[in-house]
Design a protein around this motif. Structure first.
Motif, short mmCIF file in Angstrom:
data_model
loop_
_atom_site.label_atom_id
_atom_site.label_comp_id
_atom_site.label_asym_id
_atom_site.label_seq_id
_atom_site.Cartn_x
_atom_site.Cartn_y
_atom_site.Cartn_z
N ALA A 119 0.83 -1.21 0.00
CA ALA A 119 0.00 0.00 0.00
C ALA A 119 0.87 1.25 0.00
CB ALA A 119 -0.94 -0.01 1.20
N LYS A 120 1.93 1.24 0.78
CA LYS A 120 2.84 2.38 0.78
C LYS A 120 3.45 2.57 -0.61
CE LYS A 120 6.88 4.33 3.14
NZ LYS A 120 7.61 4.75 1.93
N ASN A 121 3.84 1.47 -1.22
CA ASN A 121 4.45 1.52 -2.56
C ASN A 121 3.51 2.16 -3.57
OD1 ASN A 121 6.92 0.30 -4.11
ND2 ASN A 121 5.15 -0.21 -5.38
N GLU A 122 2.19 1.91 -3.40
CA GLU A 122 1.18 2.43 -4.33
C GLU A 122 0.48 3.67 -3.81
OE1 GLU A 122 0.74 1.18 -7.51
OE2 GLU A 122 2.60 0.19 -6.87
N ASN A 123 0.95 4.24 -2.71
CA ASN A 123 0.36 5.46 -2.12
C ASN A 123 -1.12 5.29 -1.78
OD1 ASN A 123 2.74 7.11 -2.18
ND2 ASN A 123 2.47 7.29 -4.41
N VAL A 124 -1.46 4.15 -1.23
CA VAL A 124 -2.84 3.87 -0.82
C VAL A 124 -2.91 3.99 0.71
CG1 VAL A 124 -4.70 2.16 -0.77
CG2 VAL A 124 -3.17 2.31 -2.77
N PRO A 125 -3.87 4.74 1.26
CA PRO A 125 -4.00 4.80 2.72
C PRO A 125 -4.21 3.39 3.29
CG PRO A 125 -5.40 6.44 1.67
CD PRO A 125 -4.88 5.56 0.58
N HIS A 126 -3.55 3.08 4.38
CA HIS A 126 -3.67 1.74 4.95
C HIS A 126 -3.88 1.84 6.45
CE1 HIS A 126 0.45 2.86 3.98
NE2 HIS A 126 0.90 2.17 5.00
N ILE A 127 -4.71 0.92 6.94
CA ILE A 127 -5.16 0.93 8.33
C ILE A 127 -4.87 -0.43 8.93
CG2 ILE A 127 -7.14 1.22 9.86
CD1 ILE A 127 -7.65 2.30 6.32
N GLY A 128 -4.09 -0.46 10.00
CA GLY A 128 -3.83 -1.71 10.70
C GLY A 128 -5.02 -2.11 11.55
N LEU A 129 -5.28 -3.41 11.62
CA LEU A 129 -6.31 -3.93 12.52
C LEU A 129 -5.59 -4.86 13.50
CD1 LEU A 129 -9.19 -4.25 13.44
CD2 LEU A 129 -9.56 -5.96 11.65
N ASN A 130 -5.28 -4.30 14.66
CA ASN A 130 -4.41 -4.95 15.63
C ASN A 130 -5.25 -5.79 16.59
OD1 ASN A 130 -2.44 -5.65 17.44
ND2 ASN A 130 -1.60 -3.60 17.66
N THR A 131 -5.03 -7.11 16.57
CA THR A 131 -5.82 -8.01 17.40
C THR A 131 -5.08 -8.43 18.67
OG1 THR A 131 -5.03 -9.86 16.05
CG2 THR A 131 -7.14 -8.87 15.45
N VAL A 132 -4.11 -7.61 19.09
CA VAL A 132 -3.49 -7.79 20.41
C VAL A 132 -3.68 -6.49 21.19
CG1 VAL A 132 -1.86 -9.55 19.67
CG2 VAL A 132 -1.21 -7.15 19.53
N ALA A 133 -3.21 -6.49 22.44
CA ALA A 133 -3.59 -5.42 23.36
C ALA A 133 -2.71 -4.19 23.23
CB ALA A 133 -3.58 -5.95 24.79
N GLY A 134 -2.84 -3.50 22.10
CA GLY A 134 -2.21 -2.20 21.93
C GLY A 134 -0.74 -2.25 21.55
N PRO A 135 -0.09 -1.09 21.53
CA PRO A 135 1.29 -0.98 21.02
C PRO A 135 2.32 -1.71 21.87
CG PRO A 135 0.54 1.10 21.97
CD PRO A 135 -0.66 0.23 21.88
N GLY A 136 2.02 -2.00 23.12
CA GLY A 136 2.99 -2.69 23.97
C GLY A 136 2.94 -4.19 23.87
N ALA A 137 1.90 -4.72 23.21
CA ALA A 137 1.67 -6.17 23.22
C ALA A 137 2.74 -6.93 22.45
CB ALA A 137 0.29 -6.48 22.65
N CYS A 138 3.27 -6.32 21.38
CA CYS A 138 4.23 -7.05 20.54
C CYS A 138 5.52 -7.34 21.31
CB CYS A 138 4.52 -6.26 19.28
SG CYS A 138 3.16 -6.35 18.11
N ARG A 139 5.95 -6.40 22.14
CA ARG A 139 7.16 -6.66 22.92
C ARG A 139 6.95 -7.84 23.87
NH1 ARG A 139 8.70 -5.45 27.97
NH2 ARG A 139 6.81 -4.23 28.32
#
Length: 700
Positions: free
Chosen positions: A312-332
């Motif tokens: 999407a970035k390559n084609e300049n298309v707006p993109h929206i993440g759908l995060n199915t874990v508990a917020g920005p700290g969950a990945c760590r």
């Protein structure tokens, strides 16, 4: 008959007989002499499989013509008709073959994966080791053969596929096979927890008049099409990734490991090492797809579909993440849990990536060709838990509330601010009543979503029937207890049904997913089982896709056990207690409906959510045992007892219910599906960050 499929097996049979083994063939009468010449015992398929052959002409071609006539396709080309009738023939051949295996109890079954698939399914149902003998040129040959057959019929493979999907007797046979034998064909599965929250968004967008397209695994087709969206198979869209690869996802990933010399490494470790290589192979097709359809926006999973963000970035298309874990700290925290499962630290996992040359080479090519700037040292994004693609996403939806966010380190918070990463908590994304969800984790897109074949084969186990029984229980004041261990741990992945964690010595250890699930189910049966169907609470248990999932367990009379349950509908109807693996969707869906929990985590963010349930007071947890080799049975027994004790404590203590009710009120205020749809449309219009910030404050 099909001698080309038989002849390569004859020298194997002859050698086995000479080694003193007993060999039996089930085959056409025409093969009798050649088979007996090896010293093997011949059994006529007409005798073994009467449901297929009884009362039919001796001439097999006449029999097939009769089968065509029976289903109203006698005027269709033979090849086209035979593929349409494949599931019908499978249904008729299986009963006799299962009886045959039960009688002779073979140590192994050798079968032709092209012409005798009934042998594979019968062997799977009876838990017999089975070995395919492929007489064509490897895993890529089937695709070429299908193309040749389609060309012979003057159509494309896609048109041929449409023919099968529109032939009702074929669809009916597949449903019966799924119900009776646990054979799932053309259904849903794979990483369903990452897909399901998107389905109500898609359904709402379609109802608003928007066109919605999915690129996804074939297993998700049915659930996706049920929203009104258009499904596109990832195998078709991304040929650079899938062309010539086995249809089974796990086999394909194993091939990828083998290609890069890491086939003996733990699955999770290998997948991290191969992440950039997969990204490189997926991107070209996805970019072509975006160029063709020119979407106004792309919604993607920031955990499992990062190629969508970069395309999407390559084609300049707006993109929206759908995060199915508990917020920005969950990945760590998830990274730490994964590393722990691999008996290493996150730093050690990072070192592994930075020293794996194919990973470094792929990152260089991605940078050169697409301008993708992944971590410069070749390792994990720094600080740990950062996701580089969020820096160019319009926003990331989070399926919980900020109250439930996992903690963010100061270093990660600073990096997220520098990336201008935007997170908006929208709460649980609950679909409408009766909506189909993706479920089950059979990895082969041609043969998946097996269900528990040992269960009673009647309509009382359908989703609608189970929901009706729960509704009746609630009306009568009877309590309801729901149990589900999730779709991954009951599935085919190496971290699933037969998966164990990897010890520091590189050896597998601990309980398998099967042992864990069966002990948890035993705990609920011990705690709340009753002698009659009317006594005690109504127990509703999701078993997942494996045949004979219960093993030696015998459910009590007050239990309803089924492969797949309408989980959201059941939670909405009213559940008094939920035994769950603690996946983010299940965790949030339960609390949105004010249901207290007993969490039995398997891996990853489930472990974090289990502790969160205890910390906020909505339930208890029972951690996954990690016994030494030889101690598995004792550990499973202790685990079963611990699950029983936790269930009884939460079931009898109203304090857990009161806290869950307060959490439910907060989650419901977050906005859910309507708010998520509003934010997706705002991003598609190119609205600025300020609108998202305002929306976030409104739902806080």
């Amino acid at each position: 008959m099909a001698s080309g499929h038989i002849n390569p097996s004859l020298p194997i049979a002859r050698s086995l007989v000479r080694l003193g083994h007993e060999v039996h063939y089930v085959c056409a009468e025409q093969m009798c002499a050649a088979i007996q010449g090896t010293g093997a015992t011949f059994h006529s398929e007409r005798d073994v499989e009467p449901e297929m052959f009884e009362g039919q002409p001796l001439d097999v071609m006449e029999m097939f013509v009769e089968l065509q006539r029976e289903h109203g396709i006698e005027n269709e080309p033979f090849l086209q008709a035979m593929l349409k009738l494949k599931s019908i023939q499978l249904e008729r051949r299986l009963p006799g073959l299962i009886r045959f295996l039960q009688k002779f109890k073979p140590a192994a079954v050798v079968y032709c994966p092209l012409s005798s698939i009934e042998a594979a399914w019968a062997a799977k149902i009876e838990n017999v080791l089975h070995i395919g003998l492929n007489t064509i040129a490897g895993p890529g040959a089937m695709q070429l053969a299908l193309e040749a057959i389609a060309k012979h019929l003057s159509m494309t493979v896609e048109e041929f596929d449409d023919q099968l999907r529109s032939f009702q007797p074929n669809l009916d046979a597949k449903k019966r096979l799924q119900s009776k034998y646990g054979i799932g064909l053309e259904s849903d599965g794979m990483a369903s927890g990452h897909i399901n929250p998107s389905l109500p968004i898609a359904r709402s967008l379609v109802k608003l008049g928007h066109e919605v397209h999915y690129v996804c695994a074939e297993q998700m087709r049915s659930a996706i099409q049920g929203t009104g969206a258009t499904f596109h198979s990832e195998r078709d869209v991304e040929p650079e990734m899938f062309e010539g690869q086995p249809p089974d996802m796990m086999e394909m990933l194993t091939e990828l490991q083998r290609e890069h010399g890491i086939e003996n490494e733990p699955f999770l470790q290998a997948m991290w090492k191969l992440k950039s290589i997969q990204l490189e192979r997926r991107l070209p097709g996805l970019i072509r797809f975006l160029q063709k359809f020119k979407p106004a926006a792309v919604v993607y999973c920031p955990l499992s579909s990062i190629e969508a963000a970069w395309a999407a970035k390559n084609e300049n298309v707006p993109h929206i993440g759908l995060n199915t874990v508990a917020g920005p700290g969950a990945c760590r925290l998830a990274l730490e849990a994964i590393a722990k499962q691999l008996s290493m630290t996150v730093e050690e996992l990072d070192d592994q990536l930075r020293s794996f040359q194919p990973n470094l080479d792929a990152k260089k090519r991605l940078k050169s060709k697409y301008g993708i700037g992944l971590e410069s040292d070749g390792g994990l994004d720094k600080p740990f838990g950062r996701m580089a693609h969020l820096s160019h996403a319009a926003l990331t939806l989070v399926t919980t509330t900020e109250d439930f966010y996992d903690p963010v380190t100061p270093e990660l918070q600073k990096a997220l601010e520098a990336d201008n990463a935007k997170f908006v908590a929208v709460g649980a994304l609950l679909d409408e009543a009766g909506a189909e969800r993706a479920a089950g984790h059979k990895c082969n897109h041609e043969a998946h979503k097996d269900d528990a074949s040992s269960l009673p084969k009647d309509d009382s186990l359908s989703a609608a029937a189970i929901l009706d029984q729960v509704i009746d229980a609630r009306k009568s004041g009877r309590k309801v207890v729901l149990a589900s261990m999730g779709t991954v741990i009951t599935g085919d992945f190496q971290i699933g049904w037969e998966g164990r964690r990897t010890g520091k010595d590189g050896q597998l250890r601990g309980l398998t997913g099967r042992e864990l699930c069966q002990a948890a189910w035993g705990g609920i049966f011990d705690a709340l089982g009753a002698g009659t169907a009317e006594e005690g609470p109504l127990l509703v248990v999701a078993l997942g896709p494996q045949p004979k999932a219960l093993g030696e367990l015998v459910p009590p009379a007050n239990a309803l056990c089924a492969p797949v349950l309408p989980q959201v509908d059941l939670l909405k109807t009213g559940v008094d207690l939920f035994l769950t693996h603690g996946g983010q969707n299940s965790f949030t869906e339960a609390l949105s409906n004010k249901v207290p929990l007993v969490v039995c985590p398997g891996f990853g963010d489930q472990i974090v959510n289990a502790q969160k349930a205890v910390d906020i007071g909505v339930g208890l947890k029972v951690d996954r045992p990690d016994p030494d080799a030889g101690q598995e049975a004792q550990a499973a027994a202790r685990y079963r007892s611990a699950v029983k004790a936790a269930l009884l404590e939460v079931f009898d203590n109203s304090d857990f219910k009161a806290v869950a009710a307060r959490c439910g009120d907060n989650l419901q205020r977050a906005g859910g599906v309507p708010r998520a749809v509003e934010l997706v449309l705002a991003a598609a219009r190119g609205n600025k960050t300020t609108e998202f910030a305002a929306a976030s404050r409104a739902g806080a």
